[in-house]
Scaffold this motif. Sequence first.
Motif, PDB file in Angstrom:
ATOM      1  N   LEU A 174      35.220  46.451  37.391  1.00  0.00           N
ATOM      2  CA  LEU A 174      35.467  46.239  38.815  1.00  0.00           C
ATOM      3  C   LEU A 174      34.313  45.436  39.390  1.00  0.00           C
ATOM      4  N   ASN A 175      34.638  44.301  40.008  1.00  0.00           N
ATOM      5  CA  ASN A 175      33.623  43.423  40.578  1.00  0.00           C
ATOM      6  C   ASN A 175      33.927  43.199  42.052  1.00  0.00           C
ATOM      7  N   SER A 176      32.944  43.467  42.914  1.00  0.00           N
ATOM      8  CA  SER A 176      33.117  43.218  44.341  1.00  0.00           C
ATOM      9  C   SER A 176      32.328  41.972  44.737  1.00  0.00           C
ATOM     10  N   TYR A 177      32.847  41.263  45.743  1.00  0.00           N
ATOM     11  CA  TYR A 177      32.248  40.003  46.177  1.00  0.00           C
ATOM     12  C   TYR A 177      32.189  39.952  47.697  1.00  0.00           C
ATOM     13  N   GLU A 178      31.119  39.359  48.205  1.00  0.00           N
ATOM     14  CA  GLU A 178      31.037  39.030  49.620  1.00  0.00           C
ATOM     15  C   GLU A 178      31.822  37.734  49.829  1.00  0.00           C
ATOM     16  N   LEU A 179      32.800  37.776  50.708  1.00  0.00           N
ATOM     17  CA  LEU A 179      33.750  36.677  50.855  1.00  0.00           C
ATOM     18  C   LEU A 179      33.604  35.999  52.202  1.00  0.00           C
ATOM     19  N   GLN A 180      33.650  34.681  52.180  1.00  0.00           N
ATOM     20  CA  GLN A 180      33.829  33.874  53.383  1.00  0.00           C
ATOM     21  C   GLN A 180      35.098  33.064  53.154  1.00  0.00           C
ATOM     22  N   GLN A 181      36.156  33.397  53.880  1.00  0.00           N
ATOM     23  CA  GLN A 181      37.475  32.835  53.632  1.00  0.00           C
ATOM     24  C   GLN A 181      37.891  31.908  54.771  1.00  0.00           C
ATOM     25  N   ALA A 182      38.262  30.674  54.420  1.00  0.00           N
ATOM     26  CA  ALA A 182      38.760  29.729  55.417  1.00  0.00           C
ATOM     27  C   ALA A 182      40.206  30.058  55.770  1.00  0.00           C
ATOM     28  N   ARG A 183      40.482  30.132  57.066  1.00  0.00           N
ATOM     29  CA  ARG A 183      41.852  30.350  57.532  1.00  0.00           C
ATOM     30  C   ARG A 183      41.957  29.876  58.977  1.00  0.00           C
ATOM     31  N   TYR A 184      42.959  29.058  59.253  1.00  0.00           N
ATOM     32  CA  TYR A 184      43.211  28.545  60.598  1.00  0.00           C
ATOM     33  C   TYR A 184      41.993  27.834  61.183  1.00  0.00           C
ATOM     34  N   GLY A 185      41.314  27.057  60.336  1.00  0.00           N
ATOM     35  CA  GLY A 185      40.216  26.231  60.821  1.00  0.00           C
ATOM     36  C   GLY A 185      38.911  26.947  61.058  1.00  0.00           C
ATOM     37  N   GLU A 186      38.784  28.205  60.633  1.00  0.00           N
ATOM     38  CA  GLU A 186      37.548  28.964  60.789  1.00  0.00           C
ATOM     39  C   GLU A 186      37.258  29.735  59.507  1.00  0.00           C
ATOM     40  N   LEU A 187      35.974  30.060  59.308  1.00  0.00           N
ATOM     41  CA  LEU A 187      35.579  30.901  58.192  1.00  0.00           C
ATOM     42  C   LEU A 187      35.579  32.364  58.636  1.00  0.00           C
ATOM     43  N   ARG A 188      36.153  33.229  57.797  1.00  0.00           N
ATOM     44  CA  ARG A 188      36.279  34.664  58.113  1.00  0.00           C
ATOM     45  C   ARG A 188      35.465  35.470  57.111  1.00  0.00           C
ATOM     46  N   ASN A 189      34.726  36.444  57.591  1.00  0.00           N
ATOM     47  CA  ASN A 189      34.025  37.360  56.699  1.00  0.00           C
ATOM     48  C   ASN A 189      35.024  38.330  56.079  1.00  0.00           C
ATOM     49  N   GLY A 190      34.854  38.599  54.806  1.00  0.00           N
ATOM     50  CA  GLY A 190      35.764  39.514  54.146  1.00  0.00           C
ATOM     51  C   GLY A 190      35.210  40.026  52.831  1.00  0.00           C
ATOM     52  N   GLU A 191      36.075  40.630  52.047  1.00  0.00           N
ATOM     53  CA  GLU A 191      35.717  41.188  50.745  1.00  0.00           C
ATOM     54  C   GLU A 191      36.718  40.717  49.698  1.00  0.00           C
ATOM     55  N   ALA A 192      36.225  40.544  48.485  1.00  0.00           N
ATOM     56  CA  ALA A 192      37.089  40.226  47.351  1.00  0.00           C
ATOM     57  C   ALA A 192      36.740  41.174  46.204  1.00  0.00           C
ATOM     58  N   VAL A 193      37.738  41.487  45.405  1.00  0.00           N
ATOM     59  CA  VAL A 193      37.542  42.331  44.223  1.00  0.00           C
ATOM     60  C   VAL A 193      38.283  41.698  43.055  1.00  0.00           C
ATOM     61  N   LEU A 194      37.608  41.575  41.932  1.00  0.00           N
ATOM     62  CA  LEU A 194      38.242  41.160  40.685  1.00  0.00           C
ATOM     63  C   LEU A 194      38.251  42.362  39.749  1.00  0.00           C
ATOM     64  N   ILE A 195      39.437  42.775  39.329  1.00  0.00           N
ATOM     65  CA  ILE A 195      39.601  43.918  38.442  1.00  0.00           C
ATOM     66  C   ILE A 195      40.129  43.397  37.112  1.00  0.00           C
ATOM     67  N   PHE A 196      39.324  43.506  36.074  1.00  0.00           N
ATOM     68  CA  PHE A 196      39.724  43.079  34.737  1.00  0.00           C
ATOM     69  C   PHE A 196      39.922  44.305  33.856  1.00  0.00           C
ATOM     70  N   VAL A 197      41.033  44.337  33.133  1.00  0.00           N
ATOM     71  CA  VAL A 197      41.318  45.452  32.234  1.00  0.00           C
ATOM     72  C   VAL A 197      42.310  44.987  31.183  1.00  0.00           C
ATOM     73  N   THR A 198      42.185  45.484  29.968  1.00  0.00           N
ATOM     74  CA  THR A 198      43.190  45.204  28.942  1.00  0.00           C
ATOM     75  C   THR A 198      44.267  46.277  28.998  1.00  0.00           C
ATOM     76  N   GLU A 199      45.501  45.861  28.721  1.00  0.00           N
ATOM     77  CA  GLU A 199      46.597  46.815  28.701  1.00  0.00           C
ATOM     78  C   GLU A 199      47.738  46.269  27.852  1.00  0.00           C
ATOM     79  N   PRO A 200      48.641  47.142  27.361  1.00  0.00           N
ATOM     80  CA  PRO A 200      49.794  46.675  26.587  1.00  0.00           C
ATOM     81  C   PRO A 200      50.841  46.061  27.511  1.00  0.00           C
ATOM     82  N   PHE A 201      51.433  44.973  27.062  1.00  0.00           N
ATOM     83  CA  PHE A 201      52.380  44.221  27.880  1.00  0.00           C
ATOM     84  C   PHE A 201      53.665  44.036  27.089  1.00  0.00           C
ATOM     85  N   ASN A 202      54.798  44.391  27.703  1.00  0.00           N
ATOM     86  CA  ASN A 202      56.098  44.215  27.065  1.00  0.00           C
ATOM     87  C   ASN A 202      56.515  42.763  27.225  1.00  0.00           C
ATOM     88  N   THR A 203      56.528  42.007  26.137  1.00  0.00           N
ATOM     89  CA  THR A 203      56.786  40.570  26.217  1.00  0.00           C
ATOM     90  C   THR A 203      58.254  40.248  26.479  1.00  0.00           C
TER      91      THR A 203
END
Length: 318
Positions: free
Chosen positions: A69-98
């Motif tokens: 689990l990785n958290s990030y300090e986010l500055q996100q552009a939307r509607y012509g302005e930068l917005r403060n926010g949060e981002a999370v990247l969750i990496f995990v291996t799992e079985p996948f039915n192809t």
Amino acid sequence: MRKTSFSPLLIVFLSVILTLSCGDSPSVGSAAPDGNSVQQASVMPAKTSASKSLTPEFKEYWYAGVAELNSYELQQARYGELRNGEAVLIFVTEPFNTEKQVKADRKNASTTSVMKLNRVRKFLTGVYPYSIMSSIFYPVSGDAHALKITTSVQEWCGHVFAQLNNREAFEIQSYSYFESEADQAFSIDKNVLEDELWTLIRTNPDALPEGSLTIVPSLEYLRLTHQKIQAYSAEVSLTQAEGSRQLTVRYPEINRTLSIQFQDVFPYRIEGWSESYPSGRGELTSTARLNKTILSPYWQKNGNSDISLRDSLGLEMR
């Protein structure tokens, strides 16, 4: 010594419980972290010519029964302005039915091991919030493309959803509260997927493409900017600095540049990213900077007493 026995019903119950988690573990045809085959009644499908062998280091880290689990300090552009926010990247291996193209309840001849990325962004636009999530399912064996990608965007005006399935072609389904984008189903030719590059960084960064390519931009970007879901011409480059690398994708047709910074050594953790494109009356650059990383079986941490674990990631938005 008294011998303990278990009823067949209990054994079946425990087997089901163990399979219904987010994590994956090596099965027959792959190796456990100690290098020995795991004796289970499941069979991994044959690897393609593009596949690679998983190193002991990779298995020990990614098949330990936890997610990164990785958290990030986010500055996100939307509607012509930068917005403060949060981002999370969750990496995990799992079985996948192809065949069904979903997370498998249990391993069998139709499953393969994938690196799943759940990418989440949250920010406010004035009085109302945005919540964006994408899920990317990429085979750890090193196949050419992601097997499936989904993206959803929710905000107070409505929500949109898009899904890409990797079959004979890339099959697309897209739904939106905008009339011009509502209820679409179509196919596009196979090209590099921007979304799969995030998982390729974690599984085999030496295989990252470079040069002049045609790439399908992230579904998040295409839905937020109401662009057609298709491949666009792009220039891809890799640069290196002390201890890190940067992947840069430039799209001249849509005036957009994405740069992803990641560690130069295993486990190739993503340290941040930037994304520039026209927003409002000019061009703005969204940025994300790594804040905290923890390893956790987070799917088990769902009690009220576990809310404090969000502090470990420095997350504030609920």
